[in-house]
Write an enzyme that holds these catalytic residues in place. Structure first.
Site, mmCIF file in Angstrom:
data_model
loop_
_atom_site.group_PDB
_atom_site.id
_atom_site.type_symbol
_atom_site.label_atom_id
_atom_site.label_comp_id
_atom_site.label_asym_id
_atom_site.label_seq_id
_atom_site.Cartn_x
_atom_site.Cartn_y
_atom_site.Cartn_z
ATOM 1 N N ASP A 172 0.125 4.948 1.093
ATOM 2 C CA ASP A 172 0.029 5.857 2.235
ATOM 3 C C ASP A 172 0.004 5.077 3.546
ATOM 4 O O ASP A 172 -0.880 4.267 3.775
ATOM 5 C CB ASP A 172 -1.222 6.728 2.101
ATOM 6 C CG ASP A 172 -1.263 7.433 0.749
ATOM 7 O OD1 ASP A 172 -0.240 8.008 0.349
ATOM 8 O OD2 ASP A 172 -2.319 7.392 0.087
ATOM 9 N N ASP B 268 0.873 -1.160 0.000
ATOM 10 C CA ASP B 268 0.000 0.000 0.000
ATOM 11 C C ASP B 268 0.918 1.220 0.000
ATOM 12 O O ASP B 268 2.079 1.129 0.405
ATOM 13 C CB ASP B 268 -0.893 -0.028 1.245
ATOM 14 C CG ASP B 268 -1.814 1.174 1.312
ATOM 15 O OD1 ASP B 268 -2.457 1.491 0.290
ATOM 16 O OD2 ASP B 268 -1.877 1.815 2.383
ATOM 17 N N ASP C 146 -1.586 -1.035 5.829
ATOM 18 C CA ASP C 146 -1.901 -0.490 7.146
ATOM 19 C C ASP C 146 -3.410 -0.362 7.394
ATOM 20 O O ASP C 146 -3.817 0.255 8.374
ATOM 21 C CB ASP C 146 -1.228 0.871 7.337
ATOM 22 C CG ASP C 146 -1.755 1.938 6.384
ATOM 23 O OD1 ASP C 146 -2.215 1.588 5.276
ATOM 24 O OD2 ASP C 146 -1.697 3.135 6.742
ATOM 25 N N ASN D 243 -5.330 2.767 -3.277
ATOM 26 C CA ASN D 243 -6.622 3.431 -3.487
ATOM 27 C C ASN D 243 -6.384 4.928 -3.348
ATOM 28 O O ASN D 243 -5.775 5.361 -2.360
ATOM 29 C CB ASN D 243 -7.636 3.020 -2.402
ATOM 30 C CG ASN D 243 -8.156 1.614 -2.553
ATOM 31 O OD1 ASN D 243 -7.971 0.975 -3.571
ATOM 32 N ND2 ASN D 243 -8.830 1.128 -1.523
ATOM 33 N N GLN D 244 -6.868 5.702 -4.296
ATOM 34 C CA GLN D 244 -6.770 7.164 -4.233
ATOM 35 C C GLN D 244 -8.145 7.781 -4.504
ATOM 36 O O GLN D 244 -8.351 8.477 -5.500
ATOM 37 C CB GLN D 244 -5.706 7.672 -5.217
ATOM 38 C CG GLN D 244 -4.297 7.248 -4.869
ATOM 39 C CD GLN D 244 -3.821 7.779 -3.533
ATOM 40 O OE1 GLN D 244 -4.078 8.939 -3.179
ATOM 41 N NE2 GLN D 244 -3.131 6.950 -2.759
#
Length: 177
Positions: free
Chosen positions: A10, A8, A127, A57-58
């Site tokens: 961020d 991932d 996370d 994912n954004q």
């Protein structure tokens, strides 16, 4: 077939911006801070012959909080700085019900097809519960970086730690045994 580590973005590669106990993405390149130990971790994974791929994912793009161009700039900066092999992005929000938004495994499956990945020999590091669930659905081993967000926890990650470097040391130990 290749073995991969899906990461991932961020909270794993760069510092997440935590608001009300939940992580969010940087909305500008100037807000981006690469976490300590990340470069070293990626180099270790490469020495173990893993392909290193961000799957992120954004949804702030579809929510109008940032632009696709900004996400691309951030991703290109990261790719150059830490020698990542590839980055796969979902710009959708939950309501779009796409196949690429984690917890669905679409991003991992796209990356797996492009890079000829053996999911049984691969890992997903994240996370959030969404990351872990997408890794499980794709058939990877999963490593959860627990930062005590006010978010639901994943049910059964294979390993739980609090840094990417610890996650990589775990992977390294499994490769030796």
């Amino acid at each position: 077939m290749k073995k991969a580590v899906f990461l991932d973005r961020d909270g794993v590669i760069n510092k997440a911006i935590v608001k009300n106990g939940l992580p969010t993405s940087p909305s500008l390149l100037s807000e981006l801070k690469i976490l300590p130990g990340v470069k070293e971790s990626i180099l270790k994974l490469k020495k173990l012959n893993f392909v290193c791929i961000i799957v992120t994912n954004q949804p702030d793009v579809s929510r109008g909080k940032t632009t696709k161009n900004t996400v691309i700039k951030i991703n290109n900066f990261l790719k150059k700085k830490i020698k990542l092999d590839d980055i796969f992005v979902c710009y959708h929000d939950d309501k779009d019900n796409c196949n690429c938004r984690k917890p669905k495994p679409g991003l991992l499956l796209q990356a797996g097809k492009k890079w000829n990945v053996d999911f049984k020999k691969s890992f997903m590091i994240g996370d959030r519960w969404r990351d872990i669930q997408s890794g499980e659905k794709a058939g990877c081993k999963t490593i959860y970086l627990d930062y005590n967000y006010r978010d639901k926890k994943p049910k059964n990650p294979d390993f739980v730690t609090d840094t990417l470097l610890n996650a990589v040391l775990f992977i390294e130990k499994l490769q030796i045994n």
